[in-house]
Design a protein around this motif. Structure first.
Motif, PDB file in Angstrom:
ATOM      1  N   LEU A  66      37.209  -1.187 -51.061  1.00 42.99           N
ATOM      2  CA  LEU A  66      38.814  -1.534 -51.046  1.00 42.99           C
ATOM      3  C   LEU A  66      39.703  -0.402 -51.099  1.00 42.99           C
ATOM      4  N   ASP A  67      39.098   1.015 -51.291  1.00 46.15           N
ATOM      5  CA  ASP A  67      39.776   2.068 -51.788  1.00 46.15           C
ATOM      6  C   ASP A  67      40.945   1.933 -52.920  1.00 46.15           C
ATOM      7  N   ASP A  68      40.199   1.264 -54.074  1.00 44.93           N
ATOM      8  CA  ASP A  68      40.619   0.780 -55.267  1.00 44.93           C
ATOM      9  C   ASP A  68      39.993   1.516 -56.384  1.00 44.93           C
ATOM     10  N   VAL A  69      40.318   1.044 -57.720  1.00 46.13           N
ATOM     11  CA  VAL A  69      39.621   1.500 -58.827  1.00 46.13           C
ATOM     12  C   VAL A  69      39.286   0.294 -59.544  1.00 46.13           C
ATOM     13  N   ALA A  70      38.056   0.220 -60.073  1.00 45.98           N
ATOM     14  CA  ALA A  70      37.560  -0.898 -60.891  1.00 45.98           C
ATOM     15  C   ALA A  70      37.979  -0.697 -62.344  1.00 45.98           C
ATOM     16  N   GLU A  71      38.593  -1.560 -62.976  1.00 38.53           N
ATOM     17  CA  GLU A  71      39.054  -1.614 -64.352  1.00 38.53           C
ATOM     18  C   GLU A  71      38.235  -2.393 -65.150  1.00 38.53           C
TER      19      GLU A  71
END
Length: 267
Positions: free
Chosen positions: A12-17
């Motif tokens: 998703l072109d995101d970062v998992a927090e």
């Protein structure tokens, strides 16, 4: 950080927090992932990810609630998060309506455009025009090698008589394919999504029978679903036999008694 969460975020072109394991992982790993962008998604691992994505889209296209497919790879499916689940106690009527909408979508043959699987148990789906033949050859007979010789003979005998027990050409409805209460998400009296599908086109009674295998829907479900064909109760053991066979093959001999009972009820 859970590697599955990181893979989902990358798609998703995101970062998992953060990530939280979810139930339902007998055959795959499932986690809820909170992303740096602020949204939450659900990630599910497994070699049938692309097939399941297509099935979820087919369910949604019918107007039936299902998680949105956000991203998919060969081994990972990322879906919208349906949020907190509060159970079906107030949502049986909406579930009946939702399943009726699903079954209103029809195909031209019985089966699906590709085979599927529950873990190590294959689900052959090559289309056929004759429903009793489909149920015998694609659903019941593949389990013969997993049974004792006596039960195997009984199953083969039942399969040979299906033309007398099942309608030859019921309307080929879009089926969820694994419709039990654990695969229905509901909250605040509404169905939020049908999950973990194993779709194909077949007799609508298959889904109705599966919903009755480990319990019974409330009367409100049938009110929401609408009329059913006469003889449903007599055909139900034939249809619940297949998921019982799958459970036997996946989880072992604890399901042998259920299989034996259903074979004999179906005769």
């Amino acid at each position: 950080m859970n590697p599955l969460a990181e893979q989902a975020a990358d798609l998703l072109d995101d970062v998992a927090e953060d990530s939280t394991p979810l139930h339902g992982g007998d055959l795959s790993e499932i986690v809820r992932v909170r992303l740096a962008s602020g949204r939450a998604v659900v990630a599910k691992s497994g070699g049938t990810a692309r097939a399941e994505a297509a099935m979820l889209r087919a369910i949604a296209d019918s107007g039936t609630p299902a998680p949105a497919v956000l991203a998919v790879s060969d081994m990972l499916l990322v879906m919208s998060d349906l949020g907190r689940e509060t159970g079906l106690s107030q949502a049986w009527h909406p579930l009946g309506e939702a399943v009726a909408r699903l079954h209103a979508k029809t195909g031209t043959q019985y089966g699906w455009h590709e085979d599927h699987a529950f873990g190590s148990v294959g689900i052959p789906n090559a289309p056929l025009d004759d429903w009793p033949t489909f149920w015998a050859e694609r659903r019941l007979l593949p389990s013969v090698p997993a049974l004792s010789p006596g039960l195997a003979r009984e199953l083969e005998q039942l399969a040979g008589r299906l033309s007398e027990r099942l309608p030859r050409a019921p309307r080929p409805a879009l089926l969820h394919g694994d419709l039990w209460t654990g695969n229905v998400m509901a909250a605040e009296g509404a169905v939020t999504g049908l999950i973990d599908p194993a779709c194909y086109y077949g007799d609508a009674e298959v889904d109705l029978a599966m919903l009755c295998l480990f319990g019974r829907p409330a009367p409100e479900f049938w009110d929401g679903y609408g009329p059913v064909e006469p003889g449903l109760e007599e055909r139900r053991p034939i249809y619940t036999l297949w998921p019982a066979l799958v459970h036997l093959r996946l989880f072992g001999g604890g399901y042998a008694g259920l299989v034996e009972r259903l074979i004999r009820e179906a005769q």
